[in-house]
Design a protein around this motif. Structure first.
Motif, short mmCIF file in Angstrom:
data_model
loop_
_atom_site.label_atom_id
_atom_site.label_comp_id
_atom_site.label_asym_id
_atom_site.label_seq_id
_atom_site.Cartn_x
_atom_site.Cartn_y
_atom_site.Cartn_z
N VAL A 72 9.88 5.94 -2.46
CA VAL A 72 10.57 7.18 -2.07
C VAL A 72 11.44 6.83 -0.89
N TRP A 73 12.68 7.34 -0.87
CA TRP A 73 13.62 6.95 0.17
C TRP A 73 14.18 8.16 0.89
N SER A 74 14.73 7.90 2.07
CA SER A 74 15.37 8.95 2.84
C SER A 74 16.39 8.34 3.79
N THR A 75 17.43 9.10 4.11
CA THR A 75 18.39 8.70 5.15
C THR A 75 18.20 9.55 6.40
N SER A 76 17.09 10.27 6.47
CA SER A 76 16.86 11.12 7.64
C SER A 76 15.56 10.83 8.36
N TRP A 77 14.66 10.03 7.78
CA TRP A 77 13.45 9.67 8.51
C TRP A 77 13.81 8.91 9.78
N VAL A 78 14.77 8.02 9.67
CA VAL A 78 15.33 7.33 10.83
C VAL A 78 16.83 7.59 10.77
N PRO A 79 17.31 8.61 11.47
CA PRO A 79 18.71 9.03 11.33
C PRO A 79 19.69 7.87 11.49
N GLY A 80 20.62 7.80 10.54
CA GLY A 80 21.63 6.75 10.55
C GLY A 80 21.25 5.52 9.74
N TYR A 81 20.03 5.50 9.21
CA TYR A 81 19.56 4.35 8.44
C TYR A 81 18.95 4.82 7.12
N GLN A 141 0.83 -1.20 0.00
CA GLN A 141 0.00 0.00 0.00
C GLN A 141 0.86 1.26 0.00
N ALA A 142 0.34 2.33 -0.60
CA ALA A 142 1.04 3.61 -0.59
C ALA A 142 1.33 4.03 0.84
N GLY A 143 2.56 4.46 1.09
CA GLY A 143 2.98 4.89 2.41
C GLY A 143 3.55 3.78 3.27
N GLU A 144 3.42 2.53 2.84
CA GLU A 144 3.91 1.40 3.63
C GLU A 144 5.44 1.34 3.57
N GLN A 145 6.05 1.08 4.71
CA GLN A 145 7.51 0.92 4.73
C GLN A 145 7.89 -0.39 4.06
N VAL A 146 8.85 -0.32 3.14
CA VAL A 146 9.32 -1.50 2.44
C VAL A 146 10.59 -2.04 3.07
N ILE A 147 11.46 -1.14 3.53
CA ILE A 147 12.74 -1.58 4.10
C ILE A 147 13.31 -0.51 5.01
N LEU A 148 13.97 -0.95 6.06
CA LEU A 148 14.78 -0.09 6.91
C LEU A 148 16.15 -0.76 6.96
N ASP A 149 17.15 -0.15 6.35
CA ASP A 149 18.42 -0.79 6.09
C ASP A 149 19.55 -0.18 6.90
N ARG A 150 20.46 -1.03 7.38
CA ARG A 150 21.62 -0.58 8.14
C ARG A 150 22.82 -0.41 7.20
N GLN A 151 23.62 0.60 7.43
CA GLN A 151 24.77 0.85 6.57
C GLN A 151 25.80 -0.27 6.66
N ILE A 152 26.52 -0.46 5.56
CA ILE A 152 27.61 -1.41 5.55
C ILE A 152 28.95 -0.70 5.54
N LEU A 153 28.99 0.51 4.97
CA LEU A 153 30.22 1.31 4.94
C LEU A 153 29.83 2.78 4.80
N GLY A 154 30.53 3.64 5.51
CA GLY A 154 30.27 5.07 5.43
C GLY A 154 31.55 5.88 5.52
N CYS A 155 31.62 6.97 4.77
CA CYS A 155 32.81 7.83 4.76
C CYS A 155 32.38 9.29 4.76
N ARG A 156 33.23 10.13 5.31
CA ARG A 156 33.00 11.56 5.21
C ARG A 156 33.02 11.97 3.74
N ASP A 157 32.08 12.82 3.37
CA ASP A 157 31.97 13.23 1.97
C ASP A 157 32.89 14.44 1.71
N TYR A 158 34.19 14.21 1.83
CA TYR A 158 35.16 15.28 1.65
C TYR A 158 35.13 15.81 0.22
N PRO A 159 35.36 17.10 0.02
CA PRO A 159 35.43 17.64 -1.35
C PRO A 159 36.69 17.19 -2.07
N ASP A 160 37.74 16.81 -1.32
CA ASP A 160 39.00 16.42 -1.93
C ASP A 160 38.99 14.93 -2.28
#
Length: 341
Positions: A155-164, A30-49
């Motif tokens: 539709v996805w987001s990384t801020s609805w549940v911070p860190g996921y 159904q519209a609005g239903e959560q499909v997945i809540l996923d945990r990160q496997i790797l993360g890095c600072r998004d440096y400009p360099d």
């Protein structure tokens, strides 16, 4: 691969006709239903360099367990020739300390997987310049399996549940349908979407929406994105291709909102408001003279989305809370510019 909430009851990974593997709905969603809540496997600072981003990605990969490394290396990697050559020179050069020759190509793959699959995560705060403070580029094992569509059903987001990473259905989805997300921002014209997808992911989009855009058969569909197609009022509708003047596109957004403004369609109405708000953001970024006016319109649409979301999911829902945060930060930005909303 392990998600916080396993998607296995909602979707399965299987081969597509022309896009490799993809995720498909195993039941009606159904519209609005959560499909997945996923945990990160790797993360890095998004440096400009580039050097900072590259060596941090390699360091973070080396910290992973063998199982997580295997999951990470199984993901898609677009080996864009100029990027690969730049990385090869960087990794072999003396400036940052050359790595062993037999590790150069594996290290390039680590970095290009991050480039192809990394989602931006940010803290819910503003930087000193009043802009959102983007912080990290993060890879999520299940999220990276969703294929692109310019007319996505998630539709996805990384801020609805911070860190996921969380994805929800933005319309009703039938069992057996491929689940898709958009890799590029909403509101981009057809040619700009194709340019970005080719440059960063190495493919020319051939989703239904893009194929209709290239067709001279249906002029109404060719002239539209975020408009209503034939049968929309009866079937709930899908989104077509965005072309034409800003005024024409806004009119189509308004028509979509008007048709969905009824109790049985409130969940889809929420996403219709968000789509229209995103287009106002696009207009603001591309018209400095009218920037503040378009941002005011964005606030008003987000407020409508928030009110609708509260009716459907309640004020404590993370997606609704995220909408409230965007309203707050936009009002702060407009306030600094002397605009009262």
């Amino acid at each position: 691969m392990t998600a916080i909430e396993s998607p296995e009851d909602l979707c399965e990974l299987r081969a597509t006709e022309d896009k490799g593997l993809g995720l498909f709905a195993t039941r009606d969603i159904q519209a609005g239903e959560q499909v997945i809540l996923d945990r990160q496997i790797l993360g890095c600072r998004d440096y400009p360099d580039l050097a900072q981003r590259t060596f941090e990605a390699i360091r973070e990969f080396d910290k992973l367990s063998k199982s997580d490394q295997d999951d990470y290396l199984s993901l898609y990697s677009w080996q864009e020739p100029t990027v690969v050559e730049e990385l090869r020179q960087l990794l072999a050069g003396p400036t940052h300390g050359a790595i062993p020759l037999d590790q150069i190509e594996p290290s390039i793959r680590v970095v290009t997987i991050l480039r192809s699959n990394g989602f931006q995560q940010y803290e819910n705060r503003l930087g000193e310049d009043g802009e959102v403070a983007w912080g990290r580029r993060t890879v999520f094992p299940w999220a990276s399996r969703f294929n692109h569509s310019c007319d996505p059903n998630l539709v996805w987001s990384t801020s609805w549940v911070p860190g996921y990473w969380q994805a929800r259905a933005n319309r009703d989805i039938e069992e057996g349908t491929e689940l898709t997300i958009s890799y590029v921002p909403a509101g981009l014209p057809h040619e700009e979407r194709r340019k970005q997808l080719s440059r960063y992911w190495g493919f020319i989009c051939a989703c239904d929406l893009c194929e209709r855009s290239d067709s001279a058969v249906d002029e109404e569909t060719k002239d539209a994105r975020q408009t209503l197609q034939e049968g929309y009022e009866q079937e709930g509708g899908t989104i077509a291709v965005q072309q034409g003047t800003s005024e024409e596109i806004i009119t189509r957004y308004e028509r979509r909102i008007q048709i969905l403004d009824q109790p049985r369609s409130l969940s889809q109405l929420y996403f219709a408001y968000l789509d229209a708000a995103d287009f106002c953001q696009h207009l603001a970024e591309n018209n400095s003279k009218e920037e503040l006016a378009h941002l005011e319109e964005r606030v008003q649409l987000l407020e409508q989305a928030y009110a609708t979301g509260v009716q459907v999911w309640g004020p404590g829902d993370q997606m609704v809370l995220d909408t409230a945060w965007h309203i707050k930060t936009l009002k702060q930005r407009l306030g600094k510019a002397g605009v009262s909303v």
